[in-house]
Design an enzyme around this catalytic site. Structure first.
Site, mmCIF file in Angstrom:
data_model
loop_
_atom_site.group_PDB
_atom_site.id
_atom_site.type_symbol
_atom_site.label_atom_id
_atom_site.label_comp_id
_atom_site.label_asym_id
_atom_site.label_seq_id
_atom_site.Cartn_x
_atom_site.Cartn_y
_atom_site.Cartn_z
ATOM 1 N N GLY A 160 0.858 -1.195 0.000
ATOM 2 C CA GLY A 160 0.000 0.000 0.000
ATOM 3 C C GLY A 160 0.886 1.235 0.000
ATOM 4 O O GLY A 160 2.031 1.198 -0.452
ATOM 5 N N ARG A 182 -2.731 -8.697 -1.246
ATOM 6 C CA ARG A 182 -3.985 -9.324 -1.668
ATOM 7 C C ARG A 182 -4.170 -9.196 -3.176
ATOM 8 O O ARG A 182 -4.530 -10.118 -3.861
ATOM 9 C CB ARG A 182 -5.157 -8.663 -0.945
ATOM 10 C CG ARG A 182 -5.781 -9.570 0.095
ATOM 11 C CD ARG A 182 -6.901 -8.891 0.784
ATOM 12 N NE ARG A 182 -6.594 -7.461 0.979
ATOM 13 C CZ ARG A 182 -7.468 -6.562 1.396
ATOM 14 N NH1 ARG A 182 -8.694 -6.910 1.647
ATOM 15 N NH2 ARG A 182 -7.111 -5.301 1.567
ATOM 16 N N ARG A 239 1.424 -4.416 12.714
ATOM 17 C CA ARG A 239 0.745 -4.792 13.957
ATOM 18 C C ARG A 239 1.370 -6.085 14.476
ATOM 19 O O ARG A 239 1.650 -7.017 13.696
ATOM 20 C CB ARG A 239 -0.759 -5.027 13.714
ATOM 21 C CG ARG A 239 -1.566 -3.747 13.531
ATOM 22 C CD ARG A 239 -1.647 -2.908 14.807
ATOM 23 N NE ARG A 239 -2.434 -1.687 14.639
ATOM 24 C CZ ARG A 239 -1.934 -0.491 14.309
ATOM 25 N NH1 ARG A 239 -0.628 -0.344 14.112
ATOM 26 N NH2 ARG A 239 -2.727 0.563 14.189
ATOM 27 N N GLU A 268 0.751 -4.996 23.286
ATOM 28 C CA GLU A 268 1.426 -3.755 23.698
ATOM 29 C C GLU A 268 0.742 -3.129 24.910
ATOM 30 O O GLU A 268 -0.480 -3.198 25.008
ATOM 31 C CB GLU A 268 1.404 -2.758 22.531
ATOM 32 C CG GLU A 268 2.220 -3.253 21.366
ATOM 33 C CD GLU A 268 2.113 -2.342 20.146
ATOM 34 O OE1 GLU A 268 1.600 -1.215 20.274
ATOM 35 O OE2 GLU A 268 2.534 -2.772 19.081
ATOM 36 N N HIS A 286 6.711 1.034 19.587
ATOM 37 C CA HIS A 286 5.672 1.510 18.663
ATOM 38 C C HIS A 286 5.818 3.015 18.378
ATOM 39 O O HIS A 286 4.949 3.810 18.735
ATOM 40 C CB HIS A 286 4.265 1.205 19.203
ATOM 41 C CG HIS A 286 3.226 1.196 18.113
ATOM 42 N ND1 HIS A 286 2.124 0.367 18.136
ATOM 43 C CD2 HIS A 286 3.099 1.920 16.974
ATOM 44 C CE1 HIS A 286 1.378 0.597 17.061
ATOM 45 N NE2 HIS A 286 1.951 1.543 16.346
ATOM 46 N N VAL A 287 6.926 3.360 17.735
ATOM 47 C CA VAL A 287 7.212 4.772 17.455
ATOM 48 C C VAL A 287 7.217 5.078 15.953
ATOM 49 O O VAL A 287 7.726 6.110 15.532
ATOM 50 C CB VAL A 287 8.568 5.204 18.078
ATOM 51 C CG1 VAL A 287 8.494 5.196 19.598
ATOM 52 C CG2 VAL A 287 9.722 4.304 17.590
ATOM 53 N N GLY A 288 6.626 4.190 15.157
ATOM 54 C CA GLY A 288 6.656 4.344 13.698
ATOM 55 C C GLY A 288 6.327 5.751 13.225
ATOM 56 O O GLY A 288 7.008 6.311 12.368
HETATM 57 C C1 8YV Z 1 0.270 5.120 16.015
HETATM 58 C C2 8YV Z 1 -0.122 3.434 14.118
HETATM 59 O O1 8YV Z 1 1.080 4.535 16.966
HETATM 60 O O2 8YV Z 1 -1.111 4.770 12.446
HETATM 61 C C3 8YV Z 1 -1.046 3.666 12.981
HETATM 62 O O3 8YV Z 1 -1.732 2.717 12.579
HETATM 63 O O4 8YV Z 1 0.039 2.350 14.552
HETATM 64 C C4 8YV Z 1 0.654 4.570 14.684
HETATM 65 O O5 8YV Z 1 0.815 5.586 13.786
HETATM 66 C C5 8YV Z 1 -1.086 5.074 16.581
HETATM 67 O O6 8YV Z 1 -2.072 4.805 15.704
HETATM 68 C C6 8YV Z 1 -1.374 6.348 17.353
HETATM 69 O O7 8YV Z 1 -2.510 6.216 18.101
#
Ligand code: 8YV
Length: 331
Positions: A160, A182, A239, A268, A286-288
């Site tokens: 994506g 997919r 995820r 998490e 989870h700092v993406g």
């Molecule tokens: C954030 C994320 O941690 O966008 C997402 O799907 O996993 C991350 O950007 C989260 O959603 C912030 O609440």
């Protein structure tokens, strides 16, 4: 305009709280000791939910399930902070004419940067090399030699928006890209693999970028990790639920794969102690998308979606299940 009541089940950034608080009546459920009592008191007035993932405390009302939404008979819209919305039953919401929005695009490049940082760190072991220096060990002898990014093939699971941004980075680094998703993408020339197992066999960096939720639960399992092989590196910025975590721990322990770079976990913020104990694995909390600028842009988009909805115009970023305002009206 008469008062509009919004339910905020989990803590959201200050920007969101301030903006929504200035124009709506926001019920910050996460602050209430007796959440049941609050829901019983205000549930009948709620017209919107502003939520986000991941959960930050044990007792927060999460996910946004049919059971919760059914308790809010006037609910019109669920605005999610985050591109992933596996915390919201969007299918059910759409069937009830409830709009769901997320925050795509504004976090694409940031998340792709994180994916690439994890890739380099997992292969070249930079966090461990840095610790080596800080521990004063360089004074006695050089750090060990590591694996290399050179000559690798990245297999992207889910091509994506974020997957494509990662692919661009890989190309710039001289890394070959193949993918599985997919549907075959019509706008790229990267080779398409027709299954996840074929992808894992043909690559030595497996990059997970598919959405979470029931359809992808544990799809990266023992067989996939075996196919990835002893030179293989698993990167997950999507995820934690997508990976069979016990199988991953085994694969790392037995050196079935070389290393992993993980920004997300199944439960998490609890990370399995087995992973924490392994120093050849790179782990992030989870700092993406977690730069100030990107989180501000995500927050603004969440607010803009709610404002658009209550102004009677089209929301900016409805999720795929939601289609548009007219389709919802017909639901
Ligand atoms: C954030 C994320 O941690 O966008 C997402 O799907 O996993 C991350 O950007 C989260 O959603 C912030 O609440």
């Amino acid at each position: 305009m008469s008062q509009i009541d919004i339910l905020m089940p989990v803590p959201l950034p200050q920007l969101v709280r301030d903006a929504l608080g200035s124009r709506y009546k926001v019920h910050q459920l996460w602050l209430d000791a007796d959440k049941e009592a609050t829901l019983a008191r205000v549930g009948g007035d709620i017209r919107a939910i502003a939520t986000g993932a991941p959960i930050l405390a044990e007792d927060m009302v999460y996910p946004i399930s049919p059971a919760l939404m059914q308790r809010l008979p006037k609910l019109e819209i669920v605005a999610n902070l985050g591109v992933g919305y596996d915390n919201v039953d969007a299918q059910w919401a759409a069937s009830q004419g409830i709009c769901v929005t997320n925050t795509p695009d504004v976090l694409t490049e940031e998340t792709a940067d994180t994916a690439f940082g994890l890739t380099l760190n997992a292969i070249r072991q930079f966090p461990r090399a840095e610790k080596y220096l800080r521990d004063g060990k360089w004074l006695t002898r050089p750090f060990e030699l590591t694996a290399s990014l050179r000559g690798r093939t990245m297999g992207i699971l889910g091509l994506g928006r974020i997957g494509k941004a990662i692919a661009q980075r890989a190309e710039a680094f001289g890394v070959k890209v193949i993918y599985h998703s997919r549907n075959r993408a019509s706008d790229v020339s990267y080779p398409y693999m027709d299954s996840l197992i074929a992808l894992a066999r043909a690559c030595d960096i497996l990059m997970i970028v598919v959405p979470g939720g029931p359809a992808t639960r544990n799809i990266v399992n023992k067989e996939v990790l075996e196919a990835l092989g002893p030179n293989g590196v698993l990167i997950n910025i999507a995820r934690g639920t997508i990976v069979d975590e016990p199988a991953l721990i085994e694969a790392l322990r037995n050196r079935t794969i070389l290393s992993a770079g993980l920004d997300v976990f199944a439960d998490e913020p609890r990370v399995p102690p087995e992973l924490i104990a392994m120093d050849h694995v790179v782990l992030l909390p989870h700092v993406g998308s977690a730069s100030q600028a990107t989180r501000d842009a995500m927050s603004q988009l969440q607010v803009d979606n709610l404002d658009a909805w209550f102004a009677g115009t089209d929301v900016l970023t409805p999720v795929a299940e939601t289609a548009d305002r007219n389709a919802l009206a017909a639901a």
